[in-house]
Every structure is written in structure tokens, then in C-alpha cells.
Design a protein around this motif. Structure first.
Motif, PDB file in Angstrom:
ATOM      1  N   ARG A 141       0.847  -1.316   0.052  1.00  0.00           N
ATOM      2  CA  ARG A 141      -0.005  -0.064   0.035  1.00  0.00           C
ATOM      3  C   ARG A 141       0.770   1.416   0.161  1.00  0.00           C
ATOM      4  O   ARG A 141       1.859   1.253   0.681  1.00  0.00           O
ATOM      5  CB  ARG A 141      -0.875   0.135   1.080  1.00  0.00           C
TER       6      ARG A 141
ATOM      7  N   GLU B 137       0.413   3.945   1.453  1.00  0.00           N
ATOM      8  CA  GLU B 137       0.479   4.577   3.055  1.00  0.00           C
ATOM      9  C   GLU B 137       1.715   3.855   3.731  1.00  0.00           C
ATOM     10  O   GLU B 137       2.424   4.580   4.577  1.00  0.00           O
ATOM     11  CB  GLU B 137      -0.656   4.914   3.589  1.00  0.00           C
TER      12      GLU B 137
ATOM     13  N   ARG C 125       4.912   5.316   2.621  1.00  0.00           N
ATOM     14  CA  ARG C 125       5.253   6.532   3.197  1.00  0.00           C
ATOM     15  C   ARG C 125       5.906   6.406   4.716  1.00  0.00           C
ATOM     16  O   ARG C 125       6.329   7.142   5.255  1.00  0.00           O
ATOM     17  CB  ARG C 125       3.925   7.328   3.185  1.00  0.00           C
TER      18      ARG C 125
ATOM     19  N   THR D   5       1.578   3.645  -6.117  1.00  0.00           N
ATOM     20  CA  THR D   5       0.457   4.236  -6.951  1.00  0.00           C
ATOM     21  C   THR D   5       0.524   3.799  -8.418  1.00  0.00           C
ATOM     22  O   THR D   5      -0.588   3.549  -9.088  1.00  0.00           O
ATOM     23  CB  THR D   5       0.197   5.686  -6.760  1.00  0.00           C
TER      24      THR D   5
ATOM     25  N   ALA E 234      -8.503   0.707  -2.850  1.00  0.00           N
ATOM     26  CA  ALA E 234      -8.285   1.609  -1.800  1.00  0.00           C
ATOM     27  C   ALA E 234      -7.742   2.879  -2.246  1.00  0.00           C
ATOM     28  O   ALA E 234      -8.179   3.815  -1.832  1.00  0.00           O
ATOM     29  CB  ALA E 234      -7.466   0.898  -0.896  1.00  0.00           C
ATOM     30  N   ALA E 235      -6.789   2.833  -3.353  1.00  0.00           N
ATOM     31  CA  ALA E 235      -6.105   3.880  -3.807  1.00  0.00           C
ATOM     32  C   ALA E 235      -7.336   4.928  -4.456  1.00  0.00           C
ATOM     33  O   ALA E 235      -7.010   6.009  -4.576  1.00  0.00           O
ATOM     34  CB  ALA E 235      -5.010   3.432  -4.880  1.00  0.00           C
TER      35      ALA E 235
ATOM     36  N   ARG F  45     -10.335   5.056  -3.984  1.00  0.00           N
ATOM     37  CA  ARG F  45     -11.177   5.553  -2.774  1.00  0.00           C
ATOM     38  C   ARG F  45     -10.488   6.790  -1.937  1.00  0.00           C
ATOM     39  O   ARG F  45     -10.845   7.768  -2.147  1.00  0.00           O
ATOM     40  CB  ARG F  45     -11.621   4.457  -1.690  1.00  0.00           C
ATOM     41  N   GLU F  46      -9.180   6.568  -1.963  1.00  0.00           N
ATOM     42  CA  GLU F  46      -8.392   7.753  -1.413  1.00  0.00           C
ATOM     43  C   GLU F  46      -8.434   8.706  -2.143  1.00  0.00           C
ATOM     44  O   GLU F  46      -8.365  10.124  -1.857  1.00  0.00           O
ATOM     45  CB  GLU F  46      -7.083   7.073  -0.970  1.00  0.00           C
ATOM     46  N   ALA F  47      -8.185   8.525  -3.531  1.00  0.00           N
ATOM     47  CA  ALA F  47      -8.077   9.708  -4.301  1.00  0.00           C
ATOM     48  C   ALA F  47      -9.422  10.116  -4.767  1.00  0.00           C
ATOM     49  O   ALA F  47      -9.493  11.284  -5.533  1.00  0.00           O
ATOM     50  CB  ALA F  47      -7.426   9.265  -5.849  1.00  0.00           C
ATOM     51  N   GLY F  48     -10.532   9.397  -4.532  1.00  0.00           N
ATOM     52  CA  GLY F  48     -11.849  10.180  -4.831  1.00  0.00           C
ATOM     53  C   GLY F  48     -12.443   9.833  -6.161  1.00  0.00           C
ATOM     54  O   GLY F  48     -13.113  10.872  -6.567  1.00  0.00           O
TER      55      GLY F  48
END
Ligand code: NAD
Length: 286
Positions: free
Chosen positions: A94, A96, A99, A165, A242-243, A245-248
């Protein structure tokens, strides 16, 4: 350079061997002792823990299955790695988590990069991987001599996490193409057309792809030895969803491909190659 390599599986094993062949001193660790023995047979050194492998290394590479394994190993790398160490996590995980690793490393004076790969086992063996690198530009430059022994396309795509990503984008495309090649085979066979002849034509035209080039013959023969396991692609589709969703953003095809990969796993095909998506499409039609 002195390189520690943690995670000597389908990908890690040939990657570590390529680093040995390029003249680096490689010390490997894997929870499977047989994997370590394989590296020793190819001219590397074996270690019995992450700490032992990492101590004194100029570069550490991890090639682990998923985020939890990286979360387990990274604190050991950071604790036992020397100041200024380059830590390349090449697992697909992931963004995150990458990071988090970068922050953990930075606090100890260690330079971390996320550097997931594409190209499969073949690319790992041949040293022709595509490598998408997230992190600081100067650290990417410092890592290039090592990455150059593993891949031919090495692109700095942004800050920490950006490599992951890009890998998520890669995996949604790969999954989608496998699904469509599977549907093409089912259509050709159901229509009484020789799928080998049909896919030969597709491979030479606008529908051509690396997947058609490398996998059409084995898919038609229903040979699904991994390669890249359905279980790992299921993990990657989870990362992609999930990526998004996070990026909208809404990615409807990615959602469908994720469900087909989940079905392959639910039907017991998790340890087969991801080209076994064909089994799911066949089952929808029988
Ligand atoms: P794999 O399961 O064959 O290898 C993973 C290795 O890590 C295994 O040998 C395992 O024993 C070892 N391991 C697990 N936990 C460990 C720990 N805590 N400490 C030390 N070793 C540990 O998987 P793989 O196919 O080599 O894939 C590795 C990564 O590369 C995954 O993130 C995958 O998504 C990615 N990837 C795989 C391919 C492919 O075609 N196989 C292609 C591109 C990217």
C-alpha cells in the motif's frame, strides 16, 4: 557494493542472483532456509536474520509479499542499518505503508525508496524489469547503479508512495487485459474458431500486448503454473481499489476486475498464475 537482500521468492531469488552476477557482494535472508541456500549456491552469502543481513550493508533491498511483512521487517532494517544506507523496498504494498517506511527511515538518517516492479518472473530472471520509484530525486540517482542490474526501465515517478500508486495502476491494467484475453478465448472456442489462430492475429494487431505475446499459448493449453499468483493479484486489486477511494475517483472496470480475481481465489485458484482468470470466465459459461 555490499547489498542485503530480504525476501528471496519467485522474484527476489533471480533479482539477488543478478546483483551477484553484476559484481556486488550480496547477503540474503528469507524465512525459508531453502531460499537462502539457493542464493549461496549462486555465489551470494546467507544470513540467519534480517539484522545479520543488514549490518554493514550499503544497500538493503526487500522483496516481500505484502504490507504486513514489510511492516515487520522495516523496523529491523532501520534499527540495524548504517547511517546513509539506501533502503529500496521493491515489494508491491500500500502507498501509505511506503510513506510510513520512508518516515521511519528518515528519522534514523536512512534513505528509503519505494521501487515496485513490473515484468514478472521472466523480467526478474532477464534483468529487464520496469521499476517505478518513489522518493527523493537524489536518492533515486544514488540507487540507479543497483537498479540498473535489475531492470531496463527505471523511472522516478514522484515522492514516497508514488511508486506504489503507479504499480496499482499497472496491476489494474494487467488484470483487465487478462480478463479480456480470457473472454476472447471463451468466445473463439464457443464459436468453433481455433483460439491459437485467432489470438495470433490479435497479437499482431492493435489488440497486441505483452500478455498476448507471453501467455496466449499457455492460457489456451490451460497451463497455470505461477508466475504471478492469483493471491498476490487479489492483494494488488485491493490496493488499487483503496487507492481509488483515497483519491476520490470511480474506476468501474477496476471494480469488476477486482471481483473476478476475488472469484478466482474463492474458487480455490489462489496459488495458480493470474492467467487462471480464464477458469472464472469458463465457469460463468458452463
Ligand atoms: P513470493 O511469495 O514468491 O516471495 C516472497 C518471499 O518472501 C518468500 O520466499 C517468503 O518466504 C519471504 N518472506 C515472507 N515473509 C518474510 C519475512 N518476514 N522475512 C524474510 N522473508 C520473508 O512472492 P514473489 O512472487 O516473489 O513477489 C514478491 C513481491 O513482488 C510481491 O509484493 C509481489 O506482489 C511483487 N511482484 C511479483 C511479481 C511476480 O510475477 N511474481 C511481479 C511483480 C511484482
Amino acid at each position: 557494493m555490499t547489498i542485503a537482500f530480504v525476501g528471496l521468492g519467485i522474484m527476489g531469488s533471480p533479482m539477488a542472483a543478478n546483483l551477484v552476477a553484476a559484481g556486488h557482494a550480496v547477503t540474503g535472508f528469507d524465512v525459508s532456509a531453502a531460499r537462502v541456500d539457493e542464493l549461496v549456491a549462486r555465489g551470494g552469502k546467507g544470513a540467519s536474520s534480517v539484522a545479520e543481513a543488514v549490518t554493514g550493508a550499503d544497500v538493503v533491498i526487500t522483496m516481500l509479499p505484502d504490507s504486513p511483512q514489510v511492516e515487520q521487517v522495516a523496523p529491523d532494517v532501520v534499527e540495524h542499518g548504517r547511517q546513509g544506507l539506501l533502503y529500496l523496498d521493491m515489494s508491491t504494498i500500500r502507498p501509505e505503508t511506503s510513506r510510513w517506511v520512508a518516515g521511519l527511515a528518515r528519522a534514523r538518517g536512512i534513505r528509503a525508496l519505494d521501487a515496485p516492479v513490473s515484468g514478472g518472473e521472466r523480467g526478474a530472471v532477464d534483468g529487464t524489469l520496469s521499476i517505478m520509484v518513489g522518493g527523493a530525486a537524489e536518492d533515486v540517482e544514488a540507487a540507479r547503479p543497483v537498479l540498473g542490474a535489475l531492470g531496463t526501465t527505471i523511472v522516478h515517478v514522484g515522492p514516497a508512495g508514488a511508486g506504489q500508486t503507479v504499480k496499482a495502476a499497472n496491476q489494474l491494467v494487467v488484470g483487465g487485459i487478462y480478463g479480456l484475453v480470457a473472454e476472447a478465448i471463451v468466445l473463439l472456442e464457443a464459436s468453433g474458431v481455433d483460439p491459437a489462430a485467432g489470438l495470433d492475429v490479435l497479437a499482431g494487431g492493435l489488440a497486441g500486448s505483452r500478455i498476448l505475446d507471453l501467455k496466449r499459448h499457455t492460457m489456451i493449453k490451460r497451463e497455470f503454473a505461477p508466475g504471478f499468483r492469483i493471491d498476490l493479484h487479489h492483494k494488488d486489486m485491493g490496493i488499487a481499489v483503496a487507492a481509488a477511494r483515497e483519491a476520490g475517483v470511480s474506476l468501474p472496470l477496476t471494480g469488476q476486475v477486482a471481483q473476478l480475481v476475488a472469484a478466482a481465489r474463492a474458487q480455490g485458484h489462489g496459488s495458480l498464475d493470474h492467467s487462471a482468470l480464464l477458469k472464472v470466465i469458463e465457469r460463468l459459461n458452463s
